[in-house]
Motif scaffolding. Structure first.
Motif, PDB file in Angstrom:
ATOM      1  N   VAL A 163      -5.539  -0.569   1.914  1.00 22.35           N
ATOM      2  CA  VAL A 163      -5.275  -0.733   3.263  1.00 22.35           C
ATOM      3  C   VAL A 163      -6.743  -1.311   3.831  1.00 22.35           C
ATOM      4  O   VAL A 163      -7.760  -0.861   3.764  1.00 22.35           O
ATOM      5  CB  VAL A 163      -5.224   0.689   3.727  1.00 22.35           C
ATOM      6  N   PRO A 164      -6.489  -2.659   4.180  1.00 20.89           N
ATOM      7  CA  PRO A 164      -7.598  -3.499   4.594  1.00 20.89           C
ATOM      8  C   PRO A 164      -8.685  -2.872   5.618  1.00 20.89           C
ATOM      9  O   PRO A 164      -9.775  -3.179   5.627  1.00 20.89           O
ATOM     10  CB  PRO A 164      -7.068  -4.881   4.869  1.00 20.89           C
ATOM     11  N   ARG A 165      -8.160  -2.134   6.746  1.00 14.02           N
ATOM     12  CA  ARG A 165      -8.851  -1.826   7.869  1.00 14.02           C
ATOM     13  C   ARG A 165      -9.531  -0.516   7.398  1.00 14.02           C
ATOM     14  O   ARG A 165     -10.111  -0.118   8.307  1.00 14.02           O
ATOM     15  CB  ARG A 165      -7.875  -1.404   9.141  1.00 14.02           C
ATOM     16  N   ARG A 166      -9.080   0.279   6.160  1.00 15.14           N
ATOM     17  CA  ARG A 166     -10.162   1.404   6.120  1.00 15.14           C
ATOM     18  C   ARG A 166     -10.917   1.104   5.059  1.00 15.14           C
ATOM     19  O   ARG A 166     -11.194   0.050   4.320  1.00 15.14           O
ATOM     20  CB  ARG A 166      -9.070   2.571   5.371  1.00 15.14           C
ATOM     21  N   PRO A 222      -2.053   2.954   9.335  1.00 14.44           N
ATOM     22  CA  PRO A 222      -3.123   2.018   9.405  1.00 14.44           C
ATOM     23  C   PRO A 222      -3.047   0.700   9.192  1.00 14.44           C
ATOM     24  O   PRO A 222      -4.018  -0.170   9.935  1.00 14.44           O
ATOM     25  CB  PRO A 222      -4.022   2.823   8.303  1.00 14.44           C
ATOM     26  N   MET A 223      -2.176   0.136   8.677  1.00 15.34           N
ATOM     27  CA  MET A 223      -1.697  -1.284   8.315  1.00 15.34           C
ATOM     28  C   MET A 223      -1.224  -1.936   9.847  1.00 15.34           C
ATOM     29  O   MET A 223      -1.521  -2.903   9.919  1.00 15.34           O
ATOM     30  CB  MET A 223      -0.714  -1.418   7.443  1.00 15.34           C
ATOM     31  N   PRO A 251       0.854  -1.226  -0.130  1.00 16.71           N
ATOM     32  CA  PRO A 251       0.012   0.053  -0.005  1.00 16.71           C
ATOM     33  C   PRO A 251       0.705   1.234  -0.151  1.00 16.71           C
ATOM     34  O   PRO A 251       0.349   2.154  -0.616  1.00 16.71           O
ATOM     35  CB  PRO A 251      -0.930  -0.161   1.265  1.00 16.71           C
ATOM     36  N   ASN A 284      -1.255   7.387   5.654  1.00 20.33           N
ATOM     37  CA  ASN A 284      -2.251   6.687   5.088  1.00 20.33           C
ATOM     38  C   ASN A 284      -2.094   5.157   4.507  1.00 20.33           C
ATOM     39  O   ASN A 284      -3.082   4.526   4.272  1.00 20.33           O
ATOM     40  CB  ASN A 284      -2.615   7.476   3.856  1.00 20.33           C
ATOM     41  N   ALA A 285      -1.112   4.746   4.696  1.00 17.56           N
ATOM     42  CA  ALA A 285      -0.667   3.272   4.409  1.00 17.56           C
ATOM     43  C   ALA A 285      -0.114   2.677   5.560  1.00 17.56           C
ATOM     44  O   ALA A 285      -0.554   1.857   6.163  1.00 17.56           O
ATOM     45  CB  ALA A 285       0.133   3.116   2.931  1.00 17.56           C
TER      46      ALA A 285
END
Lengths: 280, 254
Positions: B94-97, A205-206, A184, A201-202
């Motif tokens: 991004v899987p969580r978003r 959050p990952m 991402p 943003n990548a």
């Protein structure tokens, strides 16, 4: 595409298959040598620490006396339990602030100290060096240093935990970011996002679940550390345990230790519960 | 015929002394879907990655929307490259978003750094634009679902929406359907073809299955050992061309 098949036979043909070869003996000797070195190190360590089980067997009576004196625990509310609970709360507060107040510093150093998010080679090296320093100095040493500035009490304990925890949590977080899927982040870079935007943003959050899991684990450890800090004067239940030993009130000591036991189990269960919820 | 949006000449790339790309020329015009075909290691993916700047080419010129990327540097190079968006085999969302939040990140380059730190601060107009993009890929109703709750095909369509939100007019897709089941693969290919044919984008896709190319693409480019072996409309593509192209894969499997 497919190879020509001649019926469904999968019987091995020993006349044409190559012979299996055993793994070389040399590898076996390597393992044996390694085992010999490990055994030798343990012999040196046993000598160096005076590790003699016989002493423990001979001296069991002293230990039994000590434990007998502390039993039954002192259950006087005003003199023992109430002060014990109050002090436990202080211990908990030290652990809490030591954990949460180190989040900003740990986060900053983690982002700079992870190969995948650090802006440059030198920032990576610098952040790693700072993290190593905070990790290498034990929290007790930090506490003693801060006592000289702010005096005895819980405050230097909090400061000490912030310092040490920054080093440990920063390193754990940096490693979590390095291990996470970088795809991402690459996608956002190719879309023209700048480094900070990619991280926000990548990458971050990952790794939120890992970060929170590690944060709870460190809270668990820090509450226990703050007990030990109490022994050297940072207040809390550790201080009470120390005082009850010095005044030979072993029954009160036992009460305080039981309170600590409950505290540790509660904190442990709580963080395990939250981590389970996060994983789901 | 339109002027090509992407025009590549004599692209070359070596990895550790091994030539992966050896003088590749091709162009992609608005309104067409071009398929890159070839055996494993023929240089298809490297070609796209060189155009995107993810991998640096050793030689060759890349013109994007008429601008020669080799003559640009720093900010102006980044700005020129933004006209091209990449779709990945592994999707890279991004899987969580949520789907919507992921689509918005296509527009990060147009946001101030401060407003882009959290989806909470994303500007309203970008949220609206992202919603329109999701609508174009048919997923507006799933906008507020976490991406991890979507199927593989839906996730890849969200990734296409992210490329649209980047306002790219060149879309490069690196094996966009290799990880998807046949039905989802068909849907994503139809979507990519629609972007070219209905919205006039220039789309290039590395494909593993020639039949997908034959059904959806306008033109096919064949690479063999880093060299271009054909560049022709899919209608004129014969079995012999493909046979020649995939010879290395048969050798490897034998």
């Amino acid at each position: 595409m497919s190879a020509p098949t001649t019926g469904a036979s999968v019987t091995p043909r020993p006349d044409t298959a190559p012979r299996p070869v055993r793994r070389s003996r040399r590898r076996w000797f390597g393992w044996a040598a390694l085992a010999a070195v490990v055994v030798w190190l343990h012999i040196l360590a046993i000598q160096g620490t005076g590790f003699e089980p016989q002493l423990l067997v001979d001296g069991w009576k002293g230990m039994a006396d000590f434990l007998a004196q502390s039993f039954p625990p002192d259950l006087n509310w005003d003199k023992t339990i109430k002060p014990g609970l109050d002090a436990t709360l202080i211990t908990l507060w030290i652990g809490l602030l030591g954990t949460t107040f180190s989040v900003p510093t740990a986060l900053l150093l983690a982002v700079f100290g992870a190969r995948t998010t650090s802006p440059a080679g030198w920032t990576y090296q610098l952040a790693r060096a700072i993290l190593s320093f905070f990790r290498a100095v034990p929290d007790i040493v930090f506490a003693l240093i801060f006592v000289t500035a702010v005096g005895l009490g819980p405050f230097p304990g909090v400061l000490a935990l912030i310092c040490h925890n920054t080093g440990v949590m920063g390193k754990l977080w940096a490693e979590a970011m390095e291990e996470t899927d970088g795809g991402p982040q690459e996608a956002l870079r190719s879309a023209g996002a700048n480094r900070l935007q990619q991280v926000a943003n990548a990458t971050l959050p990952m790794v939120v679940p890992q970060f929170v899991g590690l944060l709870l684990y460190r809270f668990d450890v820090n509450v226990r550390s703050s007990l030990v800090l109490g022994l050297v004067g940072a207040g809390g239940i550790g201080l009470l345990i120390n005082q009850s030993i010095k005044t030979f009130r072993f029954d009160a000591m036992l009460t305080h230790i039981l309170i600590v036991l409950v505290l540790i189990i509660v904190v442990d269960q709580l963080s395990a519960f939250v981590r389970r919820r996060l994983a789901a | 015929m339109n002027r090509p949006l992407l025009d590549v000449t004599s692209l070359a790339k070596s990895f550790g002394g091994r030539k992966v790309l050896d003088g590749v020329d091709f162009s992609v015009s608005p309104g067409e879907l071009v398929a890159f075909l070839g055996a494993n290691g023929s240089g298809k993916s490297t070609t796209l990655r060189c155009v995107m700047g993810i991998t640096e080419a050793d030689a060759g010129t890349i013109k994007l929307g008429g601008q020669d990327l080799g003559l640009l540097q720093g900010k102006s190079l980044q700005q020129a490259r933004r006209r091209a968006a990449m779709i990945f085999q592994k999707i890279h969302l991004v899987p969580r978003r949520t789907a919507l939040e992921n689509v918005c990140t296509g527009a990060l380059a147009r946001m101030s750094t401060g407003r882009s730190l959290s989806p909470l601060f994303f500007p309203d107009d970008i949220l609206q634009e992202a919603m329109d993009c999701l609508d174009r890929v048919g997923l507006a109703d799933r906008a507020h679902d976490r991406v991890s709750r979507l199927s593989g095909g839906q996730q890849q369509r969200v990734a296409v929406a992210r490329a649209l939100c980047q306002r790219a007019d060149v879309v490069l897709a690196d094996e966009p359907v290799s990880a998807l089941d046949p039905h989802a693969a068909e849907q994503v290919m139809q979507l990519l073809a629609g972007l070219a044919h209905e919205h006039g984008l220039a789309v290039a896709a590395v494909l593993h299955q020639p039949d997908l190319a034959l059904r959806h693409a306008d033109r096919a480019i064949g690479l063999l050992g880093g060299r271009l072996v054909f560049d022709s409309p899919v209608s004129s593509l014969g079995a012999a061309d493909l046979d020649h192209l995939y010879a290395p894969d048969r050798m490897a499997a034998a």
